[in-house]
Design a protein around this motif. Structure first.
Motif, mmCIF file in Angstrom:
data_model
loop_
_atom_site.group_PDB
_atom_site.id
_atom_site.type_symbol
_atom_site.label_atom_id
_atom_site.label_comp_id
_atom_site.label_asym_id
_atom_site.label_seq_id
_atom_site.Cartn_x
_atom_site.Cartn_y
_atom_site.Cartn_z
ATOM 1 N N ALA A 84 0.829 -1.209 0.000
ATOM 2 C CA ALA A 84 0.000 0.000 0.000
ATOM 3 C C ALA A 84 0.862 1.256 0.000
ATOM 4 N N VAL A 85 1.951 1.238 0.749
ATOM 5 C CA VAL A 85 2.848 2.395 0.794
ATOM 6 C C VAL A 85 3.534 2.575 -0.553
ATOM 7 N N PHE A 86 3.910 1.468 -1.184
ATOM 8 C CA PHE A 86 4.551 1.548 -2.498
ATOM 9 C C PHE A 86 3.595 2.182 -3.510
ATOM 10 N N VAL A 87 2.327 1.764 -3.467
ATOM 11 C CA VAL A 87 1.324 2.338 -4.368
ATOM 12 C C VAL A 87 1.113 3.816 -4.053
ATOM 13 N N ALA A 88 1.091 4.159 -2.764
ATOM 14 C CA ALA A 88 0.914 5.558 -2.374
ATOM 15 C C ALA A 88 2.042 6.420 -2.930
ATOM 16 N N ASN A 89 3.266 5.889 -2.910
ATOM 17 C CA ASN A 89 4.394 6.629 -3.466
ATOM 18 C C ASN A 89 4.207 6.863 -4.960
ATOM 19 N N LEU A 90 3.733 5.838 -5.666
ATOM 20 C CA LEU A 90 3.511 5.975 -7.110
ATOM 21 C C LEU A 90 2.424 7.005 -7.394
ATOM 22 N N VAL A 91 1.347 6.983 -6.605
ATOM 23 C CA VAL A 91 0.257 7.946 -6.805
ATOM 24 C C VAL A 91 0.738 9.368 -6.538
ATOM 25 N N LEU A 92 1.454 9.564 -5.427
ATOM 26 C CA LEU A 92 1.968 10.887 -5.108
ATOM 27 C C LEU A 92 2.959 11.358 -6.163
ATOM 28 N N PHE A 93 3.737 10.444 -6.698
ATOM 29 C CA PHE A 93 4.673 10.793 -7.765
ATOM 30 C C PHE A 93 3.923 11.331 -8.974
ATOM 31 N N LEU A 94 2.863 10.631 -9.379
ATOM 32 C CA LEU A 94 2.097 11.058 -10.547
ATOM 33 C C LEU A 94 1.410 12.398 -10.301
ATOM 34 N N VAL A 95 0.912 12.617 -9.083
ATOM 35 C CA VAL A 95 0.306 13.908 -8.748
ATOM 36 C C VAL A 95 1.352 15.018 -8.857
ATOM 37 N N GLY A 96 2.536 14.765 -8.309
ATOM 38 C CA GLY A 96 3.612 15.753 -8.392
ATOM 39 C C GLY A 96 4.024 16.037 -9.817
ATOM 40 N N VAL A 97 4.060 15.009 -10.650
ATOM 41 C CA VAL A 97 4.425 15.188 -12.061
ATOM 42 C C VAL A 97 3.410 16.085 -12.761
ATOM 43 N N VAL A 98 2.117 15.878 -12.492
ATOM 44 C CA VAL A 98 1.076 16.716 -13.097
ATOM 45 C C VAL A 98 1.254 18.172 -12.668
ATOM 46 N N MET A 99 1.562 18.378 -11.394
ATOM 47 C CA MET A 99 1.778 19.737 -10.904
ATOM 48 C C MET A 99 2.960 20.398 -11.603
ATOM 49 N N ILE A 100 4.045 19.656 -11.767
ATOM 50 C CA ILE A 100 5.242 20.204 -12.411
ATOM 51 C C ILE A 100 4.981 20.492 -13.888
ATOM 52 N N LEU A 101 4.301 19.560 -14.567
ATOM 53 C CA LEU A 101 3.964 19.786 -15.972
ATOM 54 C C LEU A 101 3.103 21.037 -16.129
ATOM 55 N N ALA A 102 2.125 21.209 -15.242
ATOM 56 C CA ALA A 102 1.252 22.375 -15.316
ATOM 57 C C ALA A 102 2.030 23.658 -15.074
ATOM 58 N N SER A 103 2.955 23.617 -14.113
ATOM 59 C CA SER A 103 3.720 24.828 -13.791
ATOM 60 C C SER A 103 4.581 25.279 -14.964
ATOM 61 N N VAL A 104 5.089 24.311 -15.736
ATOM 62 C CA VAL A 104 5.981 24.646 -16.856
ATOM 63 C C VAL A 104 5.191 24.913 -18.126
ATOM 64 N N LEU A 105 4.298 23.990 -18.485
ATOM 65 C CA LEU A 105 3.608 24.096 -19.770
ATOM 66 C C LEU A 105 2.548 25.186 -19.780
ATOM 67 N N LEU A 164 7.715 8.627 2.655
ATOM 68 C CA LEU A 164 6.835 7.604 3.217
ATOM 69 C C LEU A 164 7.355 6.209 2.897
ATOM 70 N N LEU A 165 7.821 6.025 1.665
ATOM 71 C CA LEU A 165 8.339 4.712 1.281
ATOM 72 C C LEU A 165 9.579 4.353 2.092
ATOM 73 N N TYR A 166 10.475 5.318 2.297
ATOM 74 C CA TYR A 166 11.679 5.031 3.073
ATOM 75 C C TYR A 166 11.360 4.754 4.532
ATOM 76 N N LEU A 167 10.343 5.420 5.067
ATOM 77 C CA LEU A 167 9.937 5.128 6.444
ATOM 78 C C LEU A 167 9.410 3.704 6.553
ATOM 79 N N ASP A 168 8.701 3.247 5.521
ATOM 80 C CA ASP A 168 8.236 1.862 5.526
ATOM 81 C C ASP A 168 9.402 0.894 5.392
ATOM 82 N N VAL A 169 10.383 1.265 4.574
ATOM 83 C CA VAL A 169 11.589 0.434 4.463
ATOM 84 C C VAL A 169 12.287 0.339 5.819
ATOM 85 N N ALA A 170 12.372 1.459 6.527
ATOM 86 C CA ALA A 170 12.989 1.463 7.852
ATOM 87 C C ALA A 170 12.226 0.557 8.805
#
Length: 482
Positions: A83-104, A147-153
Motif C-alpha cells: 500500500a505504501v509503495f502504491v501511495a508513493n507511485l500515486v503521489l509521484f504522478l500527482v507531483g508530475v502533473v503539478m510540475i507539468l502544469a507549472s511549466v507548460l 513515506l516509502l523510506y519510512l516503511d523500508v525502515a
C-alpha cells in the motif's frame, strides 16, 4: 530467501511509468540538442522550459525506476507494505502533473534545481503561482518517497533489530559468523539513511522557498539555500544509482550460479559510502568563493575517494562473478554489465571536474552534463532496463528456447555505441568551452551539438525498442520468479 510467486503489479506499473516518462524526457533532450545545434528553431523561453522539464523529469523518473528495483529485491528479505509503495507511485504522478502544469501552462523555467532566489525573481517570465506549483510538485514527490523510506525502515528494523545490524556491523567489526545481511539489505539500508536525510533537507528548503514566494520579507541566506539545495540534489540523484545497482548484485548471480556474498570488503565499502555520499557534495560549490575553504578542500578530497569503495567492489565483483562462468548472455545480463562499465566510466570525468583548478574552467560547460549523463545514461538506466528485461523473462535467464530476438541485440549495440558517442559529444564540447544551459551556441560549438543530437536520436530509438518489448511482455513478467 523467499521467492515471489508473481511479480507485484505495482512494480510493473512503476516500471511501465518509468519507461514512458524516460522516452518523453529523451524526446525533450533531443529537442534541446537540436536547438543548440541550430537544427531546430526554439524560442529561448521554450528552450528553458524544456530544459527544466528534462532535468526534473529525468531525476524523478530515475528515482522511480530505481526504487522499484530496490523494493522488489528487498521485499524478498523483509516484509514491505504494498500500500505504501502504491501511495508513493500515486503521489509521484500527482507531483508530475503539478510540475507539468507549472511549466507548460505557467511558463516556469527555473531549472530543476529551483535555486533561490530565482523562483521569486522571474523578471515577468512566470508568476509566483507557477513557481509555487513547481516547488509544490517536488514536495509532493518527496513526500511519497519519504513515506516509502519510512516503511523500508520499519521493515528492516523489524527483521534485523537495528540499522547497524542491517549494515552488517557485527560481521564487519566483530566475528564473521557467515550471517551477514544480503547486499540488497545493506544497500537499501545505506540508501534509507542518506535519502531520508537528503529528502528532509530538500523539503526544508522547498518549504522556505514557498514561504518566500508569497512573503518576500521572509529572506533566506543564499549560501545556506544553495548548500541545502545541492546537498538534497546530490544525495537524491546518487541514491538512484545505489538503489538500481541492487539489480547487478541480485540478477547476475542467478545467471552464473555464483552467490555474491556480503564479505567484509563489501560491507566496509557500503558503510563508507554512507558518510562519503553525504559529505562530498561541496564539489558542486567549488566556484562559490563565499564557502568556507575547509568545506571546499573536504569536498575535493572526499570526492576523489568516494567513488572507490562501492564502485570498485561492484566492478571487480561483477567481473569476477561472470568470468569463466559459462553463463548464457541475454539482454538483461548484457545491460547489467554495460551499466557497471557506465558507472565506472562516469567516475573519470567526475573526478576531473571535482579538481578545484579544473572546476573553475570546466564546471559551467558541457563537461558537467557529460559526466552525469555517463552515470545515468550508461550506468543507472541500463540497470533498470536490465531489470525490466529480467522480469519480462519471468525472472529467469534466457534459455535456448527463449533467445532474444535480433531487434533486441541490435537495440543493445545501438544503445551502447550511441550512448557512448552521446556522452563523448558532451565531454568534447565542454573541453572546447561550450557552455551548459545556453539556448544558443557559437558556430565553433555546433559540430559537438549536432553529433550529440544524432547520437541522442539513436539512443532514443534503442530505448523505445527496450520499453516496447517490456510492455509487450508484461504477461510474462507476472509469471513465477525463480
Amino acid at each position: 530467501m523467499t521467492a515471489h510467486d508473481r511479480t507485484p503489479i505495482p512494480v510493473l506499473a512503476c516500471l511501465a511509468t518509468a519507461g514512458a516518462v524516460v522516452l518523453l524526457m529523451m524526446v525533450f533532450g533531443l529537442l534541446l540538442r537540436l536547438a543548440q545545434g541550430g537544427m531546430l528553431d526554439l524560442a529561448p523561453d521554450t528552450f528553458y522550459e524544456l530544459l527544466t522539464l528534462h532535468g526534473a523529469g529525468m531525476v524523478g523518473i530515475a528515482a522511480l525506476g530505481s526504487v522499484a528495483v530496490m523494493w522488489y529485491f528487498l521485499g524478498q528479505y523483509v516484509r514491505l507494505s504494498g500500500a505504501v509503495f502504491v501511495a508513493n507511485l500515486v503521489l509521484f504522478l500527482v507531483g508530475v502533473v503539478m510540475i507539468l502544469a507549472s511549466v507548460l501552462f505557467g511558463g516556469f523555467a527555473g531549472a530543476w534545481t529551483f535555486l533561490y532566489p530565482l523562483p521569486a525573481q522571474p523578471m515577468g517570465v512566470w508568476s509566483a503561482h507557477a513557481a509555487a506549483l513547481f516547488v509544490g510538485g517536488l514536495l509532493v514527490i518527496g513526500t511519497g518517497f519519504l513515506l516509502l523510506y519510512l516503511d523500508v525502515a520499519r521493515a528492516i528494523l523489524g527483521r534485523y533489530g537495528s540499522l547497524g545490524r542491517a549494515l552488517g556491523w557485527p560481521q564487519l567489526f566483530g566475528h564473521d559468523d557467515g550471517r551477514a545481511p544480503p547486499v540488497a539489505v545493506v544497500a537499501s539500508t545505506m540508501v534509507l539513511i542518506i535519502n531520508t536525510i537528503g529528502i528532509t533537507t530538500g523539503a526544508a528548503i522547498l518549504v522556505m522557498t514557498l514561504v518566500n514566494l508569497y512573503v518576500p520579507a521572509f529572506g533566506i541566506d543564499p549560501l545556506l539555500a544553495k548548500n541545502m539545495t545541492y546537498f538534497f540534489g546530490h544525495v537524491f540523484i546518487n541514491a538512484t544509482i545505489y538503489m538500481a545497482v541492487i539489480a547487478v548484485y541480485e540478477i547476475l548471480p542467478r545467471y552464473t550460479g555464483r552467490p555474491w556474498k556480503s564479505s567484509k570488503v563489501v560491507l566496509a565499502a557500503w558503510n563508507a559510502s554512507v558518510i562519503m555520499v553525504m559529505t562530498n557534495y561541496p564539489h558542486h560549490l567549488l566556484m562559490d568563493f563565499a564557502m568556507p575553504e575547509w568545506a571546499l578542500v573536504a569536498g575535493q578530497v572526499i570526492s576523489y575517494a568516494s567513488g572507490l569503495p562501492v564502485l570498485v567492489v561492484t566492478v571487480i565483483g561483477a567481473l569476477t562473478n561472470v568470468h569463466r562462468s559459462g553463463m548464457r548472455w541475454d539482454l538483461a545480463s548484457g545491460l547489467l554489465l554495460l551499466s557497471v562499465f557506465g558507472w565506472g566510466a562516469g567516475v573519470i570525468p567526475a573526478i576531473i571536474d571535482a579538481t578545484v583548478v579544473i572546476n573553475q574552467v570546466m564546471h559551467n560547460t558541457l563537461w558537467v552534463p557529460g559526466h552525469f549523463h555517463t552515470y545515468l545514461l550508461l550506468g543507472m538506466l541500463p540497470m533498470v532496463l536490465g531489470f525490466m528485461y529480467f522480469l519480462a523473462r519471468g525472472g529467469r535467464p534466457t534459455d535456448a528456447a527463449g533467445a532474444e530476438r535480433g531487434i533486441d541485440r541490435i537495440g543493445f549495440w545501438v544503445f551502447a555505441v550511441a550512448g557512448l558517442g552521446f556522452v563523448l559529444a558532451f565531454l568534447a564540447g565542454g573541453r572546447a568551452g561550450a557552455p551548459r544551459r545556453y539556448a544558443e551556441h557559437l558556430a565553433q560549438w555546433l559540430p559537438y551539438d549536432r553529433a550529440g543530437a544524432l547520437f541522442a536520436a539513436l539512443v532514443l530509438a534503442a530505448t523505445l525498442v527496450f520499453v516496447a518489448r517490456f510492455l509487450l511482455r508484461l504477461g510474462s513478467a507476472r509469471g513465477r520468479v525463480a
